[in-house]
Scaffold this motif. Sequence first.
Motif, mmCIF file in Angstrom:
data_model
loop_
_atom_site.group_PDB
_atom_site.id
_atom_site.type_symbol
_atom_site.label_atom_id
_atom_site.label_comp_id
_atom_site.label_asym_id
_atom_site.label_seq_id
_atom_site.Cartn_x
_atom_site.Cartn_y
_atom_site.Cartn_z
ATOM 1 N N ALA A 159 7.170 26.923 -7.801
ATOM 2 C CA ALA A 159 6.370 25.704 -7.834
ATOM 3 C C ALA A 159 4.979 25.944 -8.388
ATOM 4 N N PHE A 160 4.501 27.194 -8.324
ATOM 5 C CA PHE A 160 3.168 27.495 -8.839
ATOM 6 C C PHE A 160 3.114 27.437 -10.362
ATOM 7 N N GLU A 161 4.259 27.254 -11.019
ATOM 8 C CA GLU A 161 4.245 27.037 -12.467
ATOM 9 C C GLU A 161 3.584 25.700 -12.803
ATOM 10 N N LYS A 162 3.640 24.764 -11.849
ATOM 11 C CA LYS A 162 3.055 23.444 -12.044
ATOM 12 C C LYS A 162 1.593 23.453 -11.597
ATOM 13 N N HIS A 163 0.750 22.799 -12.379
ATOM 14 C CA HIS A 163 -0.674 22.820 -12.075
ATOM 15 C C HIS A 163 -1.019 22.075 -10.792
ATOM 16 N N ALA A 164 -0.175 21.145 -10.378
ATOM 17 C CA ALA A 164 -0.451 20.418 -9.140
ATOM 18 C C ALA A 164 -0.523 21.358 -7.944
ATOM 19 N N LEU A 165 0.189 22.472 -8.007
ATOM 20 C CA LEU A 165 0.146 23.454 -6.934
ATOM 21 C C LEU A 165 -0.620 24.713 -7.331
ATOM 22 N N ARG A 166 -0.636 25.038 -8.630
ATOM 23 C CA ARG A 166 -1.364 26.234 -9.041
ATOM 24 C C ARG A 166 -2.858 26.079 -8.833
ATOM 25 N N LEU A 167 -3.396 24.889 -9.064
ATOM 26 C CA LEU A 167 -4.841 24.680 -8.890
ATOM 27 C C LEU A 167 -5.293 24.943 -7.450
ATOM 28 N N ARG A 181 -23.433 20.714 1.056
ATOM 29 C CA ARG A 181 -23.607 19.844 -0.113
ATOM 30 C C ARG A 181 -22.640 20.217 -1.227
ATOM 31 N N ALA A 182 -22.308 21.501 -1.307
ATOM 32 C CA ALA A 182 -21.436 21.948 -2.403
ATOM 33 C C ALA A 182 -19.975 21.621 -2.154
ATOM 34 N N LEU A 183 -19.507 21.748 -0.930
ATOM 35 C CA LEU A 183 -18.077 21.584 -0.639
ATOM 36 C C LEU A 183 -17.543 20.195 -1.005
ATOM 37 N N PRO A 184 -18.238 19.090 -0.695
ATOM 38 C CA PRO A 184 -17.713 17.787 -1.138
ATOM 39 C C PRO A 184 -17.621 17.667 -2.664
ATOM 40 N N LEU A 185 -18.600 18.215 -3.365
ATOM 41 C CA LEU A 185 -18.548 18.167 -4.830
ATOM 42 C C LEU A 185 -17.350 18.957 -5.355
ATOM 43 N N ILE A 186 -17.088 20.113 -4.741
ATOM 44 C CA ILE A 186 -15.933 20.923 -5.143
ATOM 45 C C ILE A 186 -14.642 20.174 -4.855
ATOM 46 N N ALA A 187 -14.586 19.477 -3.716
ATOM 47 C CA ALA A 187 -13.387 18.714 -3.371
ATOM 48 C C ALA A 187 -13.137 17.597 -4.382
ATOM 49 N N VAL A 188 -14.202 16.908 -4.792
ATOM 50 C CA VAL A 188 -14.052 15.837 -5.791
ATOM 51 C C VAL A 188 -13.575 16.412 -7.121
ATOM 52 N N ALA A 189 -14.162 17.550 -7.540
ATOM 53 C CA ALA A 189 -13.751 18.182 -8.797
ATOM 54 C C ALA A 189 -12.295 18.630 -8.732
ATOM 55 N N LEU A 190 -11.877 19.172 -7.586
ATOM 56 C CA LEU A 190 -10.483 19.574 -7.432
ATOM 57 C C LEU A 190 -9.558 18.366 -7.519
ATOM 58 N N LEU A 191 -9.947 17.268 -6.894
ATOM 59 C CA LEU A 191 -9.132 16.051 -6.961
ATOM 60 C C LEU A 191 -8.996 15.560 -8.399
ATOM 61 N N LEU A 192 -10.098 15.560 -9.143
ATOM 62 C CA LEU A 192 -10.037 15.145 -10.551
ATOM 63 C C LEU A 192 -9.170 16.105 -11.366
ATOM 64 N N ALA A 193 -9.248 17.392 -11.053
ATOM 65 C CA ALA A 193 -8.405 18.359 -11.752
ATOM 66 C C ALA A 193 -6.931 18.110 -11.451
#
Length: 688
Positions: free
Chosen positions: A288-296, A207-219
């Motif tokens: 590339a990790f300077e950019k949040h798209a990859l650092r997150l 139940r937690a993993l899909p919620l984490i995936a959605v939050a990561l996508l929004l981030a």
Amino acid sequence: MTLTAQRPVATSRRALVFGGGGALAVLAALLAAVAAWHLSQGTSGVGAGDLLAVITGNGTDDARDVLLGSRLPRLAAGVAVGLALGVAGVLLQTLARNPLASPDTLGVTAGAYLAVTAAAAFGIAVPLWASGLLAFGGGLAAAGIVLGLAGGAGTSTTRLVLAGSALALAFQALTSALLILFQEETKGLFAWGSGSLSQLNLDAAMRALPLIAVALLLALLLASRLDVFMLGDDLARSLGVPLGWTRVGGILLAVTLSAISVALAGPIGFVGLCAPVLARLSARWVPAFEKHALRLPAAGLIGAILVLGADAILRAILGAAGAVSVPTGVATTILGAIVLVALARGLRGGSARAARVREAARSARRFWVTLAVLAAALVGVVLLGALAGNRWLLTGDIALWIQGAAPPPIALALGERVPRVFAAILAGAALALAGGITQSVSRNPLADPGLLGITGGGGLGAVIAVTAGFGNTAGIAVAATVGSLLVFALVYGLSWRGGLSADRLVLIGIGVSSGAVALTTFLLLRSDPWNTPAIYTWLSGTTYGRTFPQLLPVLVVLAVALPLVLGARREIDLIALDEDTPRALGVGLERSRLGLLALAAVLAAVSVTAVGVVGFVGLLAPHAARALVGARSARFLPTAALLGAVLVGVADAVGRTVIAPAQLPAGLVVALLGAPYFVWLLWRTRDA
């Protein structure tokens, strides 16, 4: 010409993204390797070969049950928690523009833990998804208080970490009070409160993993805004980034991820600090990790590796059976403490400007009147402490007891109460004096012996003595004193880099203190279960069972320390100003600072032997003293000592009567009384 100039840029960008993608693939492979190692460990006799046979369809039913019922749930929980905390840490560090911001240092995990514990204590039965909402509400409240009162985004590193750490202490005290008062309702939450990956099945993690995936996508959708946000408010605003919505959205996502983690596995300490730091440091080799798209996502993968790795290493060292009683959060907290100390040692230069409480000058007459009032109040506290308890006595009973003519029940009651009263007031005076010295020398109004690791070291030393079989009064006293002084020496030694930065001293103290608390929890959970309640109560600050001979070290140290402090009043006042003025006026800055901090360490150490670990006194009493009599050390330090004595004395009396015949440790009562004052203090000292 323009086209030629653009092509190298496009090529370099492609190479940059490819390099980042390759690095993410390496992290994913490393996570897979750690996960495989993690799966091979357990208390059953099922090994890696048996699990491989299950995966290929040839395994036994027993091996399949172990894999699906125990190993995979623990693995899934570790991955989910690591991903959530890693991403949450990046968001909080970016939005606070502070490399030490995390769910731990902003008090998010402490607030979430308090909310879940309160629901259990008061018998509020909620389903799993509702417990996640409770954790979210507690975490969001904590983050809002810390960011709002510390000064918001861009506040100084030391101030933010101090505010979050001190507020977390208040929340932890409230949680501890609930754990003690509602032992049956909160059974099992103490170990869970240190972070445990133990799961009944896969349901919670799934139940937690899909919620984490959605939050990561929004981030990730906020990634480009976060990149610009790091450039500063003015530039970000000029480039069209909505600062308010970006802050609110990012903080809500970070708190959501932290709440999911707490609801799933309890507060896993410091992963939200370590993972983003490691991702940011990796940018030296992977730009590339300077950019949040990859650092997150990188921080999320690193967080999962840290959680699973810490759990696997703990099992490898202690054995699968031995590691069952030790939460994974203990190992991650120790790792996080090391990272915090390493980062703090990287601070260069002198101390940053500390937020100060501006106090008007007070007259000598006001000082003497205040001392007289406090002395009278102290007499009243001694009287209250002797009379209050499970059975209230009369003043005539005290007179009979002094004359040796009291009936046996009254003599027994007063023989037990009076030493406790004097233990409370002596320890309170010692802690307040130590706190006043620490605040002046570190030039930070939010510092106290607890945040510098001194009381944590004393608690660790005492628990080592008990678990090693030296649990008598003398053994605990010696071990607590040695532990406090050794931790102080460690903090001071690590803080020294060609000179002593006050900010570096405080931050390293917080890191070492966190490590000491984690080690204390480790020893406590592995000790004899019959000793656990007594040790835990002692760590919460209690005067139970004290006798007059046990108070002699505190009395002697106070009698020596107070004249020494008054004799050094000029040095204290000058050191409290800045780094340059003492040197210009011929004060040996480092020698004086070391001597005064050592004196504060001894005061805090002997207080631990008298009442256990009590927080907030060294933080609150000096502030109240400055408000009453001004900032001159010759006036506010004696006043602080009296205030500390009154505060702990009242807390002890309240703790012995409010839930009689049960008792609440004095340290928890102090924290409960001090938390509102602390919030007001944070507001009063927030940066402009």
